[in-house]
Design a protein around this motif. Structure first.
Motif, PDB file in Angstrom:
ATOM      1  N   PRO A   1       9.005  76.681 194.252  1.00 48.73           N
ATOM      2  CA  PRO A   1      10.577  76.826 194.468  1.00 48.73           C
ATOM      3  C   PRO A   1      11.427  75.820 194.029  1.00 48.73           C
ATOM      4  N   LYS A   2      10.978  74.754 193.924  1.00 47.30           N
ATOM      5  CA  LYS A   2      11.700  73.602 193.513  1.00 47.30           C
ATOM      6  C   LYS A   2      12.106  72.970 192.268  1.00 47.30           C
ATOM      7  N   VAL A   3      11.918  74.166 191.168  1.00 52.25           N
ATOM      8  CA  VAL A   3      12.043  73.915 189.835  1.00 52.25           C
ATOM      9  C   VAL A   3      13.130  74.933 189.243  1.00 52.25           C
ATOM     10  N   PRO A   4      13.591  74.555 188.006  1.00 50.32           N
ATOM     11  CA  PRO A   4      14.404  75.791 187.434  1.00 50.32           C
ATOM     12  C   PRO A   4      13.419  76.819 186.916  1.00 50.32           C
ATOM     13  N   ARG A   5      14.334  78.010 187.091  1.00 57.27           N
ATOM     14  CA  ARG A   5      13.738  79.213 186.789  1.00 57.27           C
ATOM     15  C   ARG A   5      14.505  79.896 185.660  1.00 57.27           C
ATOM     16  N   ILE A   6      13.687  80.593 184.609  1.00 54.39           N
ATOM     17  CA  ILE A   6      14.232  81.069 183.656  1.00 54.39           C
ATOM     18  C   ILE A   6      13.704  82.532 183.600  1.00 54.39           C
TER      19      ILE A   6
ATOM     20  N   LEU B   1      17.158  90.569 189.639  1.00 54.11           N
ATOM     21  CA  LEU B   1      17.323  89.293 189.189  1.00 54.11           C
ATOM     22  C   LEU B   1      18.210  88.398 189.690  1.00 54.11           C
ATOM     23  N   LEU B   2      19.165  88.903 189.885  1.00 48.70           N
ATOM     24  CA  LEU B   2      20.500  87.889 190.639  1.00 48.70           C
ATOM     25  C   LEU B   2      19.756  87.333 192.011  1.00 48.70           C
ATOM     26  N   ASN B   3      19.156  88.171 192.467  1.00 52.74           N
ATOM     27  CA  ASN B   3      18.476  87.941 193.993  1.00 52.74           C
ATOM     28  C   ASN B   3      17.337  86.930 193.682  1.00 52.74           C
ATOM     29  N   GLN B   4      16.749  86.642 192.573  1.00 53.44           N
ATOM     30  CA  GLN B   4      15.637  85.664 192.482  1.00 53.44           C
ATOM     31  C   GLN B   4      16.240  84.361 192.057  1.00 53.44           C
ATOM     32  N   ASP B   5      17.516  84.309 192.004  1.00 55.36           N
ATOM     33  CA  ASP B   5      18.476  83.108 191.767  1.00 55.36           C
ATOM     34  C   ASP B   5      17.757  82.323 190.421  1.00 55.36           C
ATOM     35  N   PRO B   6      17.713  82.892 189.363  1.00 57.79           N
ATOM     36  CA  PRO B   6      17.470  82.296 188.033  1.00 57.79           C
ATOM     37  C   PRO B   6      18.495  81.079 187.599  1.00 57.79           C
ATOM     38  N   SER B   7      18.036  80.172 186.980  1.00 58.12           N
ATOM     39  CA  SER B   7      18.881  79.023 186.634  1.00 58.12           C
ATOM     40  C   SER B   7      19.259  79.343 185.291  1.00 58.12           C
ATOM     41  N   SER B   8      18.830  80.324 184.483  1.00 58.93           N
ATOM     42  CA  SER B   8      18.934  80.528 183.151  1.00 58.93           C
ATOM     43  C   SER B   8      18.225  81.782 182.732  1.00 58.93           C
TER      44      SER B   8
ATOM     45  N   SER C   1      20.403  72.156 183.634  1.00 62.87           N
ATOM     46  CA  SER C   1      21.737  71.554 184.138  1.00 62.87           C
ATOM     47  C   SER C   1      22.146  72.365 185.372  1.00 62.87           C
ATOM     48  N   ASN C   2      22.030  73.757 185.399  1.00 62.22           N
ATOM     49  CA  ASN C   2      22.517  74.710 186.384  1.00 62.22           C
ATOM     50  C   ASN C   2      21.719  74.211 187.808  1.00 62.22           C
ATOM     51  N   PHE C   3      20.420  73.968 187.420  1.00 60.31           N
ATOM     52  CA  PHE C   3      19.578  73.725 188.778  1.00 60.31           C
ATOM     53  C   PHE C   3      20.012  72.409 189.432  1.00 60.31           C
ATOM     54  N   ALA C   4      20.210  71.285 188.523  1.00 58.31           N
ATOM     55  CA  ALA C   4      20.931  70.138 189.136  1.00 58.31           C
ATOM     56  C   ALA C   4      22.260  70.382 189.903  1.00 58.31           C
ATOM     57  N   ARG C   5      23.105  71.138 188.980  1.00 59.22           N
ATOM     58  CA  ARG C   5      24.387  71.369 189.714  1.00 59.22           C
ATOM     59  C   ARG C   5      24.034  71.918 191.056  1.00 59.22           C
ATOM     60  N   ARG C   6      23.418  73.020 191.053  1.00 58.09           N
ATOM     61  CA  ARG C   6      23.056  73.859 192.136  1.00 58.09           C
ATOM     62  C   ARG C   6      22.610  72.858 193.579  1.00 58.09           C
ATOM     63  N   ALA C   7      21.607  71.994 193.078  1.00 51.44           N
ATOM     64  CA  ALA C   7      21.011  71.212 194.033  1.00 51.44           C
ATOM     65  C   ALA C   7      22.085  70.101 194.543  1.00 51.44           C
ATOM     66  N   SER C   8      22.836  69.632 193.579  1.00 53.67           N
ATOM     67  CA  SER C   8      23.875  68.723 194.275  1.00 53.67           C
ATOM     68  C   SER C   8      24.945  69.505 195.037  1.00 53.67           C
ATOM     69  N   LEU C   9      25.478  70.623 194.747  1.00 56.24           N
ATOM     70  CA  LEU C   9      26.445  71.265 195.664  1.00 56.24           C
ATOM     71  C   LEU C   9      25.557  71.523 196.923  1.00 56.24           C
ATOM     72  N   GLU C  10      24.467  71.878 197.061  1.00 60.65           N
ATOM     73  CA  GLU C  10      23.630  72.085 198.133  1.00 60.65           C
ATOM     74  C   GLU C  10      23.675  70.904 199.090  1.00 60.65           C
ATOM     75  N   ARG C  11      23.408  69.732 198.596  1.00 58.51           N
ATOM     76  CA  ARG C  11      23.194  68.438 199.267  1.00 58.51           C
ATOM     77  C   ARG C  11      24.727  68.197 199.946  1.00 58.51           C
ATOM     78  N   ASP C  12      25.898  68.357 198.963  1.00 59.75           N
ATOM     79  CA  ASP C  12      27.140  68.095 199.391  1.00 59.75           C
ATOM     80  C   ASP C  12      27.343  69.120 200.528  1.00 59.75           C
ATOM     81  N   LEU C  13      27.045  70.349 200.486  1.00 59.58           N
ATOM     82  CA  LEU C  13      27.310  71.218 201.501  1.00 59.58           C
ATOM     83  C   LEU C  13      26.636  70.897 202.750  1.00 59.58           C
ATOM     84  N   GLY C  14      25.527  70.318 202.640  1.00 56.97           N
ATOM     85  CA  GLY C  14      24.712  70.016 204.124  1.00 56.97           C
ATOM     86  C   GLY C  14      25.476  68.873 204.581  1.00 56.97           C
TER      87      GLY C  14
END
Length: 194
Positions: free
Chosen positions: A72-77, A91-98, A118-131
């Protein structure tokens, strides 16, 4: 604060390719080898779970794969061939990074990987900030109680009580929220003891 630079070198990374055995997968394997990635291949009929750690996941977007079993904790293409609305919704429900569009060609694979990281890192950063922000909102009530307690004990105004709380938090090298929690806990202990 400067933003972290995106990862653009992929040599040595380990990818999991969960895709049907077809020319698209073969093209992907060839190009990943050229980029210096190592990879493990799983057919869609096989489970994707594995004991190995992967840095990246490529999955067949045209098969209903149980992606909950994937790392779960890796970028998905997503490797996409069909643009049917129901397929795109899945596909959108699977939350792909690219994504990569079939038929796979070398042009676009490198960019898809770069965008995925890049998208995976940005999303992880946003989730940390949101938490962190959600925790601050939860603690906001404690800050209000602490300010009211200081106002009651010292007879000062709301602004003065908050400034006192902020100064004390800085002296103790803690957050205002944590100090407020301690003050409220002490007052609760005092109230139950008496």
């Amino acid at each position: 604060m400067t933003a972290k630079r995106p990862r653009l070198l992929f040599r040595g990374l380990h990818a999991l390719i969960w895709h049907t055995d077809d020319p698209n997968r073969k093209a992907l394997e060839r190009y990943l080898s050229r980029l210096g990635l190592t990879f493990q291949v799983r057919c869609c009929e096989e489970p994707a779970t594995t004991d190995e750690n992967h840095d990246l996941l490529f999955f067949d977007g045209d098969s209903d794969l149980p992606l909950t079993d994937c790392p779960p904790k890796v970028p998905r293409i997503a490797v996409v061939g069909s643009e049917a609305p129901s397929r795109l919704e899945w596909l959108l429900n699977q939350d792909p990074s690219s994504l990569l569009v079939k038929p796979i060609r070398p042009a676009g694979i490198y960019a898809a990987i770069a965008f995925a990281f890049s998208n995976f890192a940005r999303r992880a950063s946003l989730e940390r900030d949101l938490g962190r922000l959600e925790a601050k909102v939860r603690y906001r009530r404690l800050v209000v109680f602490a300010v009211l307690r200081l106002m009651r004990e010292t007879g000062c105004s709301e602004d003065e009580a908050f400034a006192l709380l902020r100064r004390k938090a800085m002296e103790e090298q803690t957050t205002i929220e944590a100090l407020s929690g301690q003050l409220v806990a002490r007052s609760e202990t005092t109230r139950t003891a008496s």
